[in-house]
Design an enzyme around this catalytic site. Structure first.
Site, PDB file in Angstrom:
ATOM      1  N   SER A  47       0.820  -1.213   0.000  1.00  0.00           N
ATOM      2  CA  SER A  47       0.000   0.000   0.000  1.00  0.00           C
ATOM      3  C   SER A  47       0.854   1.264   0.000  1.00  0.00           C
ATOM      4  CB  SER A  47      -0.934   0.000   1.208  1.00  0.00           C
ATOM      5  OG  SER A  47      -0.169  -0.111   2.390  1.00  0.00           O
ATOM      6  N   HIS A  48       2.128   1.146   0.324  1.00  0.00           N
ATOM      7  CA  HIS A  48       3.025   2.306   0.260  1.00  0.00           C
ATOM      8  C   HIS A  48       4.110   2.137  -0.790  1.00  0.00           C
ATOM      9  CE1 HIS A  48       1.137   2.995   4.222  1.00  0.00           C
ATOM     10  NE2 HIS A  48       1.201   4.245   3.834  1.00  0.00           N
ATOM     11  N   GLU A 188      -7.963  -0.087   2.566  1.00  0.00           N
ATOM     12  CA  GLU A 188      -8.581  -1.400   2.708  1.00  0.00           C
ATOM     13  C   GLU A 188     -10.084  -1.333   2.399  1.00  0.00           C
ATOM     14  OE1 GLU A 188      -7.155  -3.940   6.159  1.00  0.00           O
ATOM     15  OE2 GLU A 188      -6.297  -2.008   6.732  1.00  0.00           O
TER      16      GLU A 188
END
Lengths: 345, 345
Positions: A47-48, A188
Site C-alpha cells: 500500500s506504500h 482497505e
C-alpha cells in the site's frame, strides 16, 4: 484474474525515480520518494509501494505540491529541531531532519523534530527504522485527511493518524511498529469496494451514523477508531502532537484546504528520538539491549506470536532475489506516466 | 444492598493520611499518597481512591516496600533526569521528579524523566495533569504485573500498561487521558467476579486460550489487549519504555519477584514533557493553545461526544461541596487499619 508484472528491486527504484523525475520533481525529492517506495516494495508493504506513485504525480501536476521545495532546518530549542518542508513532499524533509534530530538526541538524551508544511504519502516506519538503525529509540506521529469520527460522534474529524515506534536491536533490524489509529486503513475499504465485498463490522459507520458493512456507505460515512474510545484518544493525541504542538494544521483543516487531486493533504509530523544509553545510570548499552531481547524471547516462546515487524523482515529476505510483483495495469500506468508526465504538466 | 458512608474531601484526605502514617510510612510518603487518593475521590475515580489504601498498607506490613525511602534525583543527560525511588511508593518519587523534569523541558524544549525502583499503585493522570498545569504537554508510561497475553499468545506477559497524555488549556483544567493497553482493568474483572456477573467478550481468555466471559476463568487465564494487535503493540512499547529504556524491570520480571501481598509490584515509569512554546518558530503560545481549542470545539459540536477528561471534571465540580461515598465496609476497614496498623506491623 489480475495480470502481474514482476520487477527486481532495482527496477522498482529506477521506475519510481524516473516517473517522479518526469513529473517535474527535483532530483532530491525524486530520490527520497523512490527510496521509501522501494523500501515498501522490498518489505511487501504494497500500500506504500509503487501503488502510491500516481498520487505523487497527481499532486505535482495539480500544482498543489512544490516539486523543487528545499526543506529548511531551524533549531527551535537545544533539543528541538524544525524542518519546514516549504510545501514539498515529506520524505526529503524527513531525511534532512534525521541527522540533526539524532545529534540532538545523543547530546541531550531526548530530542524532538517537528516537520511542517509537508505532504505525507508514505509509511512512518522507514523514518523510525532509520533512527533505530542509528541506535536510537524513535517515535513518529502524523495526522492526515479527515476520515475518522470522534468517539460517540458520526462525522469524520480525525485523520487515520498513524503512530510508529522503533527499538534498536544488536545485529538485527530494529523492532518496529507503524499503525493507524483507525480500525482499518482507508485503502482497505476502497479495495473492498473495488472487489464488491462487505467490510468487517467495526470499521465504519454510514452517513447517518449506523454501523455498516457496505464499503460505499462507509466511504460516504466515517471510519471508526480502533479499540473504541481508547483508539480515539490516541487519534486526538496525534492531532495535537502533529498539529497544534508543532504549528501545523489539524486533519479537518487539511481536508478543507485540499484540492482532492488524489495525492496527500498537507500536514505535519512529530518525531521523538531517545538515546537509550543516556537513560540509564551507568550507561551499559549492551546490557540494556540484551535486556530487551529477554522480553522478545518471552513473546516468541508462546505459539502463535510474532514481533510487530517480522512479516516485513521475512519479505525482505525474499524480495532482493525474487523481486516483487505489481498489477500489469499499474505497471502500464507508470510507464505511461514516465513518458507523458512532463509534457502534460 | 451496599451500605455507604459519606465523607468530605477533607475527611478523605485526613483518613488516608492517618492510615498511611499508622502503617509506618514516612510523613512525605503518606502526604504524597494521600494527595493522589484524595484527587482520585474528588474526580470520582474510585478504583484509585480510598479503595487502594489497604493495598498500600499491606505492602508496608509485608516488608516489601521501604516506608521511609528517600527518592534520589540524578541528571543522566542535559534533558534526562532519573529519580531512583529506592524501593518506595511511586507518588513521592514522581513529585520529587516533577520540577527537575519541567525545568529541563523548558530549557531544552523536551525532556524525559525515568522513575525507577518504585511501587506504582496510583493512576497516571495526576502526574501528567500536574505538568500540564505548568503549561507543558506530558506523556507517561508504566508497566505492571504480568496479566495480558501478547497478541496471538495465551499466557500472561504484559502488564495492563497504562499510558497517559495531557495537553494544557488556557483558564481550564488540561485535556487528559489515562488508559490501560488492556481491554479492561483487572479490577473490573474482579468486580464482575465478586458480583457473579459474566464479563463482556473480548476482555480475556481462559487458561487454555479460549475466549471466556467467566471472570474466574479470565483471572486464571489472561487478559487481552484493547483493539487486538494494535493495543498489544502499545503494551509492548510501554514495556520497553518503562523497562529496558530506563533500566527497570519488565512486567513478567516484576511478577516473578512479587510477594503477592495485595499491593503493587515493583517497576518503573517514563515521563516525557514538552514545552509547546519551544516547538513553534515564533513562539506565540496563546495562538497555539487557541488553535487546539478549535479542535476541541469541533469534537464537541457533534452530539454524543465528550473530551476524555470531562467525566472527571464534572465530578470535580460536585465533590468539594457534596463529598463522596465509599462502602461502609471499606470505611470500617480503614478505621480499623488506622487503629491497629502500627502495633500490628
Amino acid at each position: 484474474m489480475v495480470e502481474l508484472a514482476r520487477l527486481t528491486l532495482e527496477e522498482v527504484d529506477a521506475l519510481a525515480f524516473s516517473v517522479l523525475r518526469a513529473s517535474g520533481l527535483s532530483e532530491d525529492h525524486a530520490r527520497a520518494i523512490a527510496d521509501t517506495v522501494t523500501a515498501a516494495e522490498r518489505d511487501d508493504s504494497k500500500s506504500h509501494g509503487l501503488f502510491r506513485i500516481p498520487g505523487y504525480v497527481a499532486s505535482v501536476r495539480s500544482g498543489k505540491v512544490t516539486p523543487d521545495a528545499v526543506p529548511e532546518v531551524r533549531e527551535l530549542a537545544p533539543a528541538v529541531v524544525q524542518v519546514d518542508g516549504h510545501n514539498g513532499f515529506a520524505p526529503l524533509a524527513l531525511r534532512v531532519g534525521r541527522e540533526p534530530l539524532a545529534a540532538k538526541a545523543r547530546e541531550h538524551g531526548i530530542a524532538a523534530l517537528g516537520v511542517t508544511n509537508i505532504y505525507h504519502f508514505a509509511a512512518l516506519w522507514p523514518e523510525v527504522t532509520a533512527l533505530a538503525e542509528m541506535g536510537l529509540v524513535a517515535l513518529a506521529f502524523t495526522s492526515a485527511s479527515s476520515f475518522v469520527a470522534p468517539h460517540g460522534g458520526i462525522k469524520p474529524l480525525y485523520g487515520t493518524n498513524p503512530m510508529a515506534f522503533a527499538w534498536p536491536r544488536e545485529g538485527r533490524p530494529p523492532l518496529v511498529f507503524d499503525q493507524s489509529s483507525s480500525a482499518s486503513a482507508r485503502g482497505e475499504i476502497q479495495i473492498h469496494q473495488r472487489d464488491g465485498k462487505p467490510i468487517p463490522e467495526g470499521w465504519a459507520i454510514d452517513a447517518e451514523g449506523n454501523p455498516t458493512t457496505d464499503p460505499t456507505a462507509a466511504l460516504e460515512g466515517a471510519q471508526l477508531s480502533f479499540g473504541g474510545h481508547k483508539g480515539a484518544a490516541i487519534a486526538l493525541m496525534i492531532e495535537l502532537l502533529a498539529g497544534a504542538l508543532i504549528g501545523d494544521v489539524f486533519s479537518f483543516e487539511a481536508s478543507a484546504m485540499d484540492n482532492r487531486d488524489g495525492g496527500p493533504a498537507i500536514g505535519g509530523e512529530l518525531m521523538i528520538a531517545i538515546d537509550p544509553a543516556r537513560c540509564i545510570a551507568h550507561g551499559n548499552r549492551q546490557a540494556q539491549l540484551a535486556h530487551a531481547e529477554t522480553l522478545f524471547a518471552k513473546i516468541l516462546e508462546q505459539d502463535g506470536t510474532r514481533l510487530p515487524s517480522d512479516r516485513r523482515y521475512r519479505a525482505r529476505l525474499r524480495t532482493p532475489s525474487e523481486g516483487i510483483t505489481i498489477p500489469t495495469a499499474l505497471y502500464n500506468e507508470l510507464k505511461h506516466l514516465q513518458q507523458s508526465s512532463d509534457t502534460a504538466s
